[in-house]
Scaffold this motif. Structure first.
Motif, PDB file in Angstrom:
ATOM      1  N   ALA A  65      -3.733  -6.489  -3.241  1.00 23.87           N
ATOM      2  CA  ALA A  65      -3.610  -6.081  -4.647  1.00 23.87           C
ATOM      3  C   ALA A  65      -4.234  -4.700  -4.815  1.00 23.87           C
ATOM      4  O   ALA A  65      -4.957  -4.206  -3.943  1.00 23.87           O
ATOM      5  N   VAL A  66      -3.934  -4.078  -5.948  1.00 25.27           N
ATOM      6  CA  VAL A  66      -4.501  -2.759  -6.251  1.00 25.27           C
ATOM      7  C   VAL A  66      -5.974  -2.914  -6.605  1.00 25.27           C
ATOM      8  O   VAL A  66      -6.343  -3.727  -7.455  1.00 25.27           O
ATOM      9  N   ALA A  67      -6.817  -2.116  -5.939  1.00 27.99           N
ATOM     10  CA  ALA A  67      -8.254  -2.166  -6.206  1.00 27.99           C
ATOM     11  C   ALA A  67      -8.716  -1.010  -7.076  1.00 27.99           C
ATOM     12  O   ALA A  67      -9.797  -1.061  -7.662  1.00 27.99           O
ATOM     13  N   GLY A  68      -7.905   0.035  -7.168  1.00 28.16           N
ATOM     14  CA  GLY A  68      -8.288   1.206  -7.956  1.00 28.16           C
ATOM     15  C   GLY A  68      -7.476   2.398  -7.504  1.00 28.16           C
ATOM     16  O   GLY A  68      -6.423   2.254  -6.879  1.00 28.16           O
ATOM     17  N   THR A  69      -7.942   3.585  -7.821  1.00 31.40           N
ATOM     18  CA  THR A  69      -7.286   4.823  -7.411  1.00 31.40           C
ATOM     19  C   THR A  69      -8.309   5.748  -6.770  1.00 31.40           C
ATOM     20  O   THR A  69      -9.509   5.656  -7.043  1.00 31.40           O
ATOM     21  N   ASN A  70      -7.810   6.649  -5.903  1.00 30.20           N
ATOM     22  CA  ASN A  70      -8.722   7.614  -5.293  1.00 30.20           C
ATOM     23  C   ASN A  70      -8.839   8.863  -6.166  1.00 30.20           C
ATOM     24  O   ASN A  70      -8.324   8.901  -7.284  1.00 30.20           O
ATOM     25  N   SER A  71      -9.508   9.881  -5.651  1.00 33.16           N
ATOM     26  CA  SER A  71      -9.753  11.091  -6.441  1.00 33.16           C
ATOM     27  C   SER A  71      -8.472  11.831  -6.795  1.00 33.16           C
ATOM     28  O   SER A  71      -8.456  12.634  -7.735  1.00 33.16           O
ATOM     29  N   GLU A  72      -7.392  11.561  -6.046  1.00 35.83           N
ATOM     30  CA  GLU A  72      -6.114  12.210  -6.316  1.00 35.83           C
ATOM     31  C   GLU A  72      -5.209  11.341  -7.165  1.00 35.83           C
ATOM     32  O   GLU A  72      -4.048  11.690  -7.398  1.00 35.83           O
ATOM     33  N   GLY A  73      -5.715  10.221  -7.622  1.00 40.36           N
ATOM     34  CA  GLY A  73      -4.935   9.341  -8.481  1.00 40.36           C
ATOM     35  C   GLY A  73      -3.984   8.432  -7.737  1.00 40.36           C
ATOM     36  O   GLY A  73      -3.120   7.796  -8.358  1.00 40.36           O
ATOM     37  N   ILE A  74      -4.116   8.341  -6.415  1.00 45.07           N
ATOM     38  CA  ILE A  74      -3.252   7.478  -5.608  1.00 45.07           C
ATOM     39  C   ILE A  74      -3.861   6.087  -5.535  1.00 45.07           C
ATOM     40  O   ILE A  74      -5.073   5.929  -5.318  1.00 45.07           O
ATOM     41  N   TYR A  75      -3.027   5.077  -5.718  1.00 42.68           N
ATOM     42  CA  TYR A  75      -3.516   3.702  -5.690  1.00 42.68           C
ATOM     43  C   TYR A  75      -4.126   3.353  -4.332  1.00 42.68           C
ATOM     44  O   TYR A  75      -3.617   3.751  -3.281  1.00 42.68           O
ATOM     45  N   GLU A  76      -5.196   2.576  -4.380  1.00 41.68           N
ATOM     46  CA  GLU A  76      -5.806   2.015  -3.181  1.00 41.68           C
ATOM     47  C   GLU A  76      -5.551   0.508  -3.190  1.00 41.68           C
ATOM     48  O   GLU A  76      -5.855  -0.165  -4.171  1.00 41.68           O
ATOM     49  N   TYR A  77      -4.987   0.006  -2.114  1.00 40.47           N
ATOM     50  CA  TYR A  77      -4.681  -1.415  -1.989  1.00 40.47           C
ATOM     51  C   TYR A  77      -5.665  -2.048  -1.015  1.00 40.47           C
ATOM     52  O   TYR A  77      -5.839  -1.564   0.107  1.00 40.47           O
ATOM     53  N   GLU A  78      -6.300  -3.131  -1.462  1.00 46.44           N
ATOM     54  CA  GLU A  78      -7.266  -3.843  -0.622  1.00 46.44           C
ATOM     55  C   GLU A  78      -6.873  -5.316  -0.540  1.00 46.44           C
ATOM     56  O   GLU A  78      -5.931  -5.768  -1.205  1.00 46.44           O
ATOM     57  N   LEU A  79      -7.608  -6.063   0.286  1.00 49.63           N
ATOM     58  CA  LEU A  79      -7.394  -7.503   0.391  1.00 49.63           C
ATOM     59  C   LEU A  79      -8.438  -8.246  -0.445  1.00 49.63           C
ATOM     60  O   LEU A  79      -9.620  -7.885  -0.450  1.00 49.63           O
ATOM     61  N   PHE A  80      -7.968  -9.268  -1.136  1.00 48.72           N
ATOM     62  CA  PHE A  80      -8.805 -10.124  -1.968  1.00 48.72           C
ATOM     63  C   PHE A  80      -8.587 -11.572  -1.543  1.00 48.72           C
ATOM     64  O   PHE A  80      -7.602 -11.900  -0.872  1.00 48.72           O
ATOM     65  N   SER A  81      -9.487 -12.442  -1.953  1.00 46.50           N
ATOM     66  CA  SER A  81      -9.289 -13.876  -1.728  1.00 46.50           C
ATOM     67  C   SER A  81      -9.499 -14.617  -3.040  1.00 46.50           C
ATOM     68  O   SER A  81     -10.313 -14.213  -3.881  1.00 46.50           O
ATOM     69  N   TYR A  82      -8.752 -15.703  -3.198  1.00 51.46           N
ATOM     70  CA  TYR A  82      -8.970 -16.613  -4.331  1.00 51.46           C
ATOM     71  C   TYR A  82      -9.212 -17.996  -3.767  1.00 51.46           C
ATOM     72  O   TYR A  82      -8.421 -18.503  -2.951  1.00 51.46           O
ATOM     73  N   ASN A  83     -10.317 -18.608  -4.163  1.00 52.55           N
ATOM     74  CA  ASN A  83     -10.683 -19.936  -3.692  1.00 52.55           C
ATOM     75  C   ASN A  83     -10.431 -20.947  -4.809  1.00 52.55           C
ATOM     76  O   ASN A  83     -10.970 -20.812  -5.910  1.00 52.55           O
ATOM     77  N   TRP A  84      -9.587 -21.947  -4.519  1.00 49.82           N
ATOM     78  CA  TRP A  84      -9.233 -22.936  -5.545  1.00 49.82           C
ATOM     79  C   TRP A  84     -10.388 -23.878  -5.871  1.00 49.82           C
ATOM     80  O   TRP A  84     -10.468 -24.400  -6.968  1.00 49.82           O
ATOM     81  N   THR A 140     -12.705 -12.746  -4.716  1.00 49.48           N
ATOM     82  CA  THR A 140     -13.611 -11.875  -3.972  1.00 49.48           C
ATOM     83  C   THR A 140     -12.820 -10.748  -3.332  1.00 49.48           C
ATOM     84  O   THR A 140     -11.772 -10.990  -2.718  1.00 49.48           O
ATOM     85  N   GLN A 141     -13.286  -9.518  -3.476  1.00 49.91           N
ATOM     86  CA  GLN A 141     -12.658  -8.407  -2.762  1.00 49.91           C
ATOM     87  C   GLN A 141     -13.197  -8.404  -1.331  1.00 49.91           C
ATOM     88  O   GLN A 141     -14.402  -8.316  -1.111  1.00 49.91           O
ATOM     89  N   LEU A 142     -12.292  -8.508  -0.362  1.00 49.38           N
ATOM     90  CA  LEU A 142     -12.688  -8.660   1.034  1.00 49.38           C
ATOM     91  C   LEU A 142     -12.829  -7.336   1.771  1.00 49.38           C
ATOM     92  O   LEU A 142     -13.685  -7.189   2.636  1.00 49.38           O
ATOM     93  N   THR A 143     -11.951  -6.378   1.483  1.00 49.42           N
ATOM     94  CA  THR A 143     -12.004  -5.094   2.171  1.00 49.42           C
ATOM     95  C   THR A 143     -12.366  -3.983   1.187  1.00 49.42           C
ATOM     96  O   THR A 143     -12.077  -4.068  -0.011  1.00 49.42           O
ATOM     97  N   HIS A 144     -12.994  -2.944   1.723  1.00 50.01           N
ATOM     98  CA  HIS A 144     -13.364  -1.781   0.924  1.00 50.01           C
ATOM     99  C   HIS A 144     -13.074  -0.532   1.757  1.00 50.01           C
ATOM    100  O   HIS A 144     -13.945   0.312   1.990  1.00 50.01           O
ATOM    101  N   LEU A 145     -11.821  -0.423   2.211  1.00 49.23           N
ATOM    102  CA  LEU A 145     -11.438   0.644   3.126  1.00 49.23           C
ATOM    103  C   LEU A 145     -10.870   1.865   2.409  1.00 49.23           C
ATOM    104  O   LEU A 145     -10.609   2.886   3.043  1.00 49.23           O
ATOM    105  N   HIS A 146     -10.631   1.757   1.102  1.00 48.69           N
ATOM    106  CA  HIS A 146     -10.122   2.871   0.304  1.00 48.69           C
ATOM    107  C   HIS A 146      -8.857   3.464   0.926  1.00 48.69           C
ATOM    108  O   HIS A 146      -8.754   4.676   1.145  1.00 48.69           O
ATOM    109  N   ALA A 147      -7.914   2.584   1.207  1.00 51.65           N
ATOM    110  CA  ALA A 147      -6.669   2.979   1.867  1.00 51.65           C
ATOM    111  C   ALA A 147      -5.563   2.062   1.374  1.00 51.65           C
ATOM    112  O   ALA A 147      -5.643   1.517   0.260  1.00 51.65           O
ATOM    113  N   TYR A 148      -4.544   1.873   2.199  1.00 50.81           N
ATOM    114  CA  TYR A 148      -3.459   0.950   1.880  1.00 50.81           C
ATOM    115  C   TYR A 148      -3.527  -0.185   2.895  1.00 50.81           C
ATOM    116  O   TYR A 148      -3.118  -0.039   4.045  1.00 50.81           O
TER     117      TYR A 148
END
Length: 339
Positions: A260-279, A285-293
């Motif tokens: 899912a989209v986690a935010g945008t970088n300084s150039e306004g490009i979306y950053e996609y990270e991995l999240f988990s949902y526990n039933w 929980t946001q699992l990765t913080h790599l600031h990439a796709y």
């Protein structure tokens, strides 16, 4: 008459200059596509199959005890997806045109890694985007098929649409169409290891009444029972959650790991990270913080989540690397494919 000759001469001169510049600055195949793609899979034994472009040509490699190039295609072809058989001795892959068009076909191959024998299982006059082998029966191969490659609406770009879910029985050489949804898009196909059901990512458009309502839909995960595919069920997740894309279910942990989209970088490009949902805990929980796709998560028998990371998302060329981590997001590490 002189004006006509002069005008013709100017056109010829401009054309010649354009041709000269075209030849001088022509982008080679190597410059057009180079490096690791997003197509990969990991076997039960931990062998990794992946696709990379070298001088514009798609290559399929398998890394086990050593590294072996098992398929090389021409610069006009592409590998749309691949899947490793549970025995670790065979790989399936989808071959099609590099530049897809309305007349593109998909050829599904099976290659024996021990003998090198590469045979065609079947061919479709459509675009097969994803493969997934049934964990309950290795002879059953499920796949996503786009029956159209065209403009979905006037003025739009060409892309695949009218998706449905199919399967192919390797032993019986039999194909079955399981859905008649003709969806705008489908992705992240998975097959249940317990039930006769598949899971898929697509827009939750159940309540859409008019065309303008489609812009309000969100990408969700659906469970489709094969015995009654018209009764697809959306997998429960908090309503406030935005679009989710690629995903993997980890049933032993009652978790859904998704992109899912986690935010945008300084150039306004979306950053996609991995999240988990526990039933069980109903927590996200946001699992990765790599600031990439970050994309294409898969869960394998070693207890690791594997995924691809494009560190140049939004740039001219992708810069992909394979990573893995524990399902809770710890011990994130890059997987070296070439020593």
């Amino acid at each position: 008459m002189r004006k006509t000759i002069l005008f013709t001469g100017i056109i010829a001169l401009v054309t010649g200059v354009c041709l000269l510049l075209g030849f001088t600055y022509r982008v080679s195949d190597a410059e057009k596509q180079q490096g690791l793609t997003g197509q990969f899979d990991v076997s039960v034994k931990g062998d990794i199959a992946y696709v990379t472009y070298e001088e514009g040509k798609p290559m399929l490699y398998v890394r086990s005890d050593d590294l072996k190039m098992v398929v090389q295609l021409s610069s006009k072809e592409s590998i749309l997806d691949l899947a490793m058989m549970p025995d670790g001795k065979n790989v399936l892959y989808v071959k099609s045109d590099k530049d897809l068009n309305a007349h593109s076909r998909s050829v599904i191959h099976q290659i024996d890694l021990e003998t090198g024998n590469d045979k065609v299982l079947f061919t479709k006059d459509a675009i097969v985007m994803e493969l997934f082998i049934d964990p309950k029966d290795a002879n059953q191969v499920f796949y996503l098929q786009a029956n159209q490659y065209s403009q979905y609406s006037p003025g739009a770009s060409l892309f695949p649409h009218d998706f449905d879910i199919y399967s192919y029985d390797i032993k019986k050489n039999k194909q079955v169409q399981h859905t008649e949804l003709k969806k705008y898009s489908m992705s992240s196909l998975q097959v249940s290891n317990r039930e006769e059901a598949v899971y898929i990512q697509m827009d939750d458009d159940t309540d859409v009444q008019a065309a303008e309502d489609a812009f309000e839909t969100k990408g969700r995960v659906f469970k489709i029972p094969l015995a009654n595919p018209d009764r697809e069920m959306v997998i429960s997740i908090p309503e406030v959650t935005g679009d989710l894309y690629d995903f993997v279910l980890i049933s032993d942990r009652s978790e859904l790991v998704y992109q899912a989209v986690a935010g945008t970088n300084s150039e306004g490009i979306y950053e996609y990270e991995l999240f988990s949902y526990n039933w069980d805990t109903q927590s996200i929980t946001q699992l990765t913080h790599l600031h990439a796709y970050v994309e294409y998560p898969i869960f394998r028998s070693d207890g690791k989540v594997y995924f691809m990371v494009d560190k140049n998302f939004g740039g001219m060329r992708p810069d992909n690397s394979l990573y893995r981590m524990n399902p809770d997001g710890s011990d994130v590490e890059q997987v070296k494919l070439v020593e």
